[in-house]
Design an enzyme around this catalytic site. Sequence first.
Site, PDB file in Angstrom:
ATOM      1  CD  GLU A  94      -2.349  -1.591   2.594  1.00  0.00           C
ATOM      2  OE1 GLU A  94      -1.957  -1.071   3.499  1.00  0.00           O
ATOM      3  OE2 GLU A  94      -3.229  -2.588   2.672  1.00  0.00           O
ATOM      4  CD  GLU A 122      -3.733  -4.856   4.833  1.00  0.00           C
ATOM      5  OE1 GLU A 122      -4.789  -5.386   4.578  1.00  0.00           O
ATOM      6  OE2 GLU A 122      -3.468  -3.723   5.097  1.00  0.00           O
ATOM      7  CG  ASP A 133       0.820  -2.038  14.939  1.00  0.00           C
ATOM      8  OD1 ASP A 133       0.741  -2.088  16.083  1.00  0.00           O
ATOM      9  OD2 ASP A 133       1.746  -1.498  14.276  1.00  0.00           O
ATOM     10  CG  PHE A 134      -1.610  -2.562   9.398  1.00  0.00           C
ATOM     11  CD1 PHE A 134      -1.999  -2.124  10.420  1.00  0.00           C
ATOM     12  CD2 PHE A 134      -1.390  -1.941   8.151  1.00  0.00           C
ATOM     13  CE1 PHE A 134      -2.116  -0.886  10.580  1.00  0.00           C
ATOM     14  CE2 PHE A 134      -1.321  -0.652   8.315  1.00  0.00           C
ATOM     15  CZ  PHE A 134      -1.775   0.183   9.453  1.00  0.00           C
ATOM     16  CB  ILE A 135       1.502  -8.684  10.784  1.00  0.00           C
ATOM     17  CG1 ILE A 135       2.086  -9.924  10.121  1.00  0.00           C
ATOM     18  CG2 ILE A 135       1.205  -9.425  12.341  1.00  0.00           C
ATOM     19  CD1 ILE A 135       2.771  -9.261   8.911  1.00  0.00           C
ATOM     20  CG  HIS A 152      -1.606   2.562  13.907  1.00  0.00           C
ATOM     21  ND1 HIS A 152      -2.892   2.336  14.473  1.00  0.00           N
ATOM     22  CD2 HIS A 152      -1.485   2.668  12.485  1.00  0.00           C
ATOM     23  CE1 HIS A 152      -3.632   2.277  13.262  1.00  0.00           C
ATOM     24  NE2 HIS A 152      -2.953   2.640  12.168  1.00  0.00           N
TER      25      HIS A 152
END
Lengths: 318, 340
Positions: free
Chosen positions: B37, B68, B93-95, B136
Amino acid sequence: MKLNEINLFRTMVRLRAFDEACIEGVPTFEIHGELHTSIGQEAIGAAMAQSLTLHDAVVSTHRNHYHALAKGVPPRALMAEIFEKETGLCRGRGGHMHPFDPEHNFSATGIVGASLPVALGYAYNFKLKGLPYIAVGICGDGATNHGTFHECLNMAAAWGLPLVCLVENNQYAISVRFSDVTATPGIAERAAAYGAFGRRVDGTDVEEVVKAFAEVARYTRKGGGPSLLEATCYRHRGHYEGDHDNYRERAEKQRMRAEMDPIARYRRMLVERGAAEDELDQIVAAAKGEMSAMLADIRKDAMPDPAGAMDHVFAEVV
Amino acid sequence: MTADMTANMRKINASQAVAESLFQEMERDERVVILGEDVGRCGGVFGSSRNLLDRFGPMRVRDTPISEMSFTGMGVGMAMAGLRPVVEIMFVDFIGVCLEQVYNAMAKIPYMSGGRVKMPMVIKTAGGNIGSAAQHSQCLWATFAHLPGMQVVAPSSARDHKGLMAAAIRSDNPVIFIEHKGLLLKQAKEFLNAGDVPAEAFVTPIGKADIVRQGGDITLVTLSASVEYAMEAAAQVAGEGIDVELIDLRSIVPLDVETVAQSAAKTGRLLVVDEDYLSFGLSAEIIVRVLERLGPSSLRQLRRHAVPDVPIPAALSLEEVLVPGPASIARVLREMAAAS
């Protein structure tokens, strides 16, 4: 397309004989975990085999043996892997749900919804390099309600990637009926929402599946972008070997097994067209003999050496 | 150092160093592709993929939709097809959205294939506390290190950002490359762990720790932005006669236990500073591995200074008491020195 009817019949029969040989390893505990067979879905594998080249990629699911064989993965190495032998395709580390054959651009995943993204990567590579190959991402009806289905068709269409999304709609995600969790009659109609080419076919009528798969493969191979082929079918056995399968009515199973058996259907069709029943029976007997002999031979192979249990976590440092 | 080499050394910041490394590796090897992104038109939200789209075009610098799981899996497929993808997950954190492809596919396929499939893939992501609250701010390197099959890198100096990124891209193994947001936003002149960055491409081997400061009293082991905090703390306590040996791990898989154990054997005191969570984490792992090597009663003091097991709060007044910083590290060093 000219079909070699006998070869098509033989392909399906061999796919079934392969899985029947694998089933023998379940009660003996030679095969661990949940073995997923493709009995009743062989027409789809046979159809793929007609249209794919060595360089095309296939990313399959937990139910993958027939896709692997259709892609040209050597049967002995595959069966040896399913029986967890050192001689197996992946040296016994993968097992029946995780066969990987880079020489034939074939791989699979045991996680529902995880096949399409990997296929998208192959498709991206073909587009980047301007190669005339296609990537086939296979999933069942269950995976079409996973987020990756939406994500992948969207990206493939947005970037014009050569992805064929092959959905085997056997109507059940283990026990959950497709119609209980989806408002539309099928899946092919979703293609329009992404700007992809969509088509539905009776996945137990082998000649129709051959034609349909060839059509979507040609469309995508010629640069049309992604296509979505929904092949309807019925799982003749439980989700896995040992599944009590109490979620489908006995009457339904009996009726569907009779109506939606691609091999029996094709046999009737060929006999009506004048094929000799003896010849067809011989093909079945030969396939069973071939796979039984293969299994007997594989049973003599060594199990992986425990000393190598930690090997292959990382690539060798050169 | 020759005049020529000096001329090629510059002071640049960490995000420039990463972007420059990506640029040079993409020039060097056409199989390298970056996707994620905002990596293209925007050049990365921290500028660490700047200048790539113009030079390499959209097929090799791919701005993705917010998908993702699928674009991470796409990276897996690309690597299996022969490319060398760098997949950016904007914040670590988006993992959670794509961990499935990370730990079940990327990390396991080389093993599951019996070594037949290589996975030359980098996940580039930003972690660390800069006042961005619970969703985050995490580091999560121990999470990746706990799951087998991934190398886990977290650089500190600008120079290492460049050299370790080159190493990650050239590796045939999957690498999680965790940048620290605080370092990405830091100006070149503000780095304590300075060191000039060569203009030409170079590789810093993954798995070798760096002794940033030599000292004889306490071994302080850490990585990422905490190296900067520890340098500040070490400088503070140096005036009080506490001589800290500071080790920048650079990576936690592989973990350079040898360098840490040698230093701890010398100083007799081991402090691990970790911006990741305390429990079941890096700090305990390092201490146990050092004791396994040196013996259970080999050291006089062992201390862990990590984020206690609590989500990161929004208010800075709360974050400051939870996340190790220069002042808290100096306090722990003083306590250790006073105790013996």
